[in-house]
Motif scaffolding. Structure first.
Motif, PDB file in Angstrom:
ATOM      1  N   SER A  18       0.839  -1.203   0.000  1.00  0.00           N
ATOM      2  CA  SER A  18       0.000   0.000   0.000  1.00  0.00           C
ATOM      3  C   SER A  18       0.872   1.250   0.000  1.00  0.00           C
ATOM      4  N   ILE A  20     -10.432   3.015  -8.281  1.00  0.00           N
ATOM      5  CA  ILE A  20     -11.244   2.757  -7.086  1.00  0.00           C
ATOM      6  C   ILE A  20     -12.699   2.536  -7.500  1.00  0.00           C
ATOM      7  N   LYS A  21     -13.212   3.381  -8.387  1.00  0.00           N
ATOM      8  CA  LYS A  21     -14.593   3.249  -8.855  1.00  0.00           C
ATOM      9  C   LYS A  21     -14.831   1.915  -9.536  1.00  0.00           C
ATOM     10  N   GLY A  35     -13.312  -0.791  -8.771  1.00  0.00           N
ATOM     11  CA  GLY A  35     -13.109  -1.863  -7.809  1.00  0.00           C
ATOM     12  C   GLY A  35     -11.765  -2.536  -7.864  1.00  0.00           C
ATOM     13  N   GLU A  47      -8.606  -0.213  -3.452  1.00  0.00           N
ATOM     14  CA  GLU A  47      -9.412   0.210  -2.312  1.00  0.00           C
ATOM     15  C   GLU A  47      -8.589   1.147  -1.442  1.00  0.00           C
ATOM     16  N   LYS A  48      -9.298   2.050  -0.790  1.00  0.00           N
ATOM     17  CA  LYS A  48      -8.639   3.063   0.034  1.00  0.00           C
ATOM     18  C   LYS A  48      -8.718   2.646   1.501  1.00  0.00           C
ATOM     19  N   THR A  49      -7.610   2.793   2.197  1.00  0.00           N
ATOM     20  CA  THR A  49      -7.548   2.489   3.626  1.00  0.00           C
ATOM     21  C   THR A  49      -6.884   3.655   4.350  1.00  0.00           C
ATOM     22  N   LEU A  87      -3.570   3.499  -0.618  1.00  0.00           N
ATOM     23  CA  LEU A  87      -4.237   2.699  -1.645  1.00  0.00           C
ATOM     24  C   LEU A  87      -3.590   1.322  -1.720  1.00  0.00           C
ATOM     25  N   SER A 147      -7.509  -4.266  -4.337  1.00  0.00           N
ATOM     26  CA  SER A 147      -8.690  -4.929  -3.791  1.00  0.00           C
ATOM     27  C   SER A 147      -8.594  -6.426  -4.060  1.00  0.00           C
TER      28      SER A 147
END
Length: 327
Positions: A51, A76-77, A79, A82-84, A95, A98
């Motif tokens: 990440s 992200i849109k 999929g 994913e953001k953490t 980032l 996923s």
């Protein structure tokens, strides 16, 4: 654009980039890889690091922060990412791939490996002048289909008898091999045999096999081999010759030459031939290794060769299949 030299450098590099992205996307689509080719640098970086923040991604890839931000927002849109939150700093977002992104990267790995081989072959040349090197690279990349070359390495290959639709490829593959290794030693006999395989080989009792990848349109031919009887009768052992073994450069290293040679050897066994011969050149180390591995033994030429490039004569004694099976 080439005529304007270095003044069109940016345009030529962009043309190459655009072409490669289109080709890679075509490969992804044909292989059911559900990601964009433009995502690869970010995906590979996060696959290796786990990440990172947008700023860290931009720094490591030497891209602008806005460009990376725009790209990752799209990912992200879809999929893929994913953001953490950073465990050590809740104000900082990270980032990572996923589950979908991880799966996509796992699926694309075999494709990337074969693509790497094809691209390395395209870029294996030496030049002290960058613009000259760029012209060579453009010739390699823009002529022919990268997608087809990668698929030739990825998909199943069949060995089939030569048909009319394969004749042009039979000529082109073997002529390309001759022009690469022996440009000054291409004989008239080569051109006659390659341009008239039906008359010169098949109607003389021989066979030609081609290695193909089946497509919806014309078969993709990536290799060839020919066999011809050398005479013999009721009182003489049947002898045969193998020749015109050629594999497209981009498809080498996948066992195609071995499959072609095995097909010719098995045919000779089945037809009761007692010996196979071939001619090769001592400078072709990979070919010599293949023939040695398959039981061909170097011997003195029984007669002068028709080809100036041939300086090695080899034979393989055959045990009839009925005898082999009883051992």
């Amino acid at each position: 654009m080439e005529q304007f030299g270095v003044l069109t450098l940016g345009s030529r590099l962009k043309r190459l980039s655009d072409h490669l992205f289109i080709q890679v996307q075509e490969i992804y689509s044909l292989c059911d890889i559900p990601i964009s080719a433009t995502y690869f640098p970010i995906l590979r970086l996060l696959q290796k690091t786990g990440s990172l923040s947008v700023m860290e991604i931009a720094d490591r890839l030497h891209l602008s922060h806005p460009a990376v931000s725009k790209q990752t927002t799209k990912m992200i849109k879809e999929g893929v990412l994913e953001k953490t939150m950073d465990e050590h700093d809740q104000r900082r977002s990270l980032l990572r791939l996923s589950t979908f992104g991880l799966s996509a990267m796992h699926r694309v790995e075999p494709v990337l490996q074969e693509m790497k081989v094809v691209l390395e072959k395209m870029t294996t040349f030496s030049s002290e002048n960058f613009m000259e090197a760029l012209s060579i690279l453009e010739s390699e990349v823009l002529s022919g289909s990268l997608a087809d070359k990668v698929l030739d390495r990825l998909e199943p290959i069949d060995i089939v008898l030569l048909e009319t639709q394969h004749e042009k490829a039979f000529y082109d593959l073997n002529m390309a091999w001759l022009e690469r290794y022996f440009p000054g030693q291409i004989a008239d006999k080569d051109r006659v045999i390659l341009s008239r395989p039906q008359q010169e080989i098949l109607l003389q009792g021989g066979r030609v096999w081609v290695a193909i990848r089946k497509t919806k349109a014309l078969d993709s031919v990536i290799g060839t081999i020919a066999f011809a009887p050398l005479g013999g009768g009721s009182s003489n052992p049947k002898k045969g010759e193998v020749f015109k073994l050629s594999v497209a450069e981009h498809a080498q290293g996948k066992g195609v030459a071995q499959n072609l040679l095995s097909t010719a050897i098995d045919f000779a066994y089945q037809q009761g031939f007692s010996m196979l011969s071939l001619e090769t050149a001592s400078c072709l180390e990979a070919a010599r290794h293949l023939y040695d591995k398959n039981g061909f033994v170097e011997k003195v030429f029984p007669a002068p060769s028709l080809y100036a490039r041939a300086d090695v004569y080899m034979e393989k004694s055959l045990v009839l299949k009925s005898n082999r099976d009883s051992l």
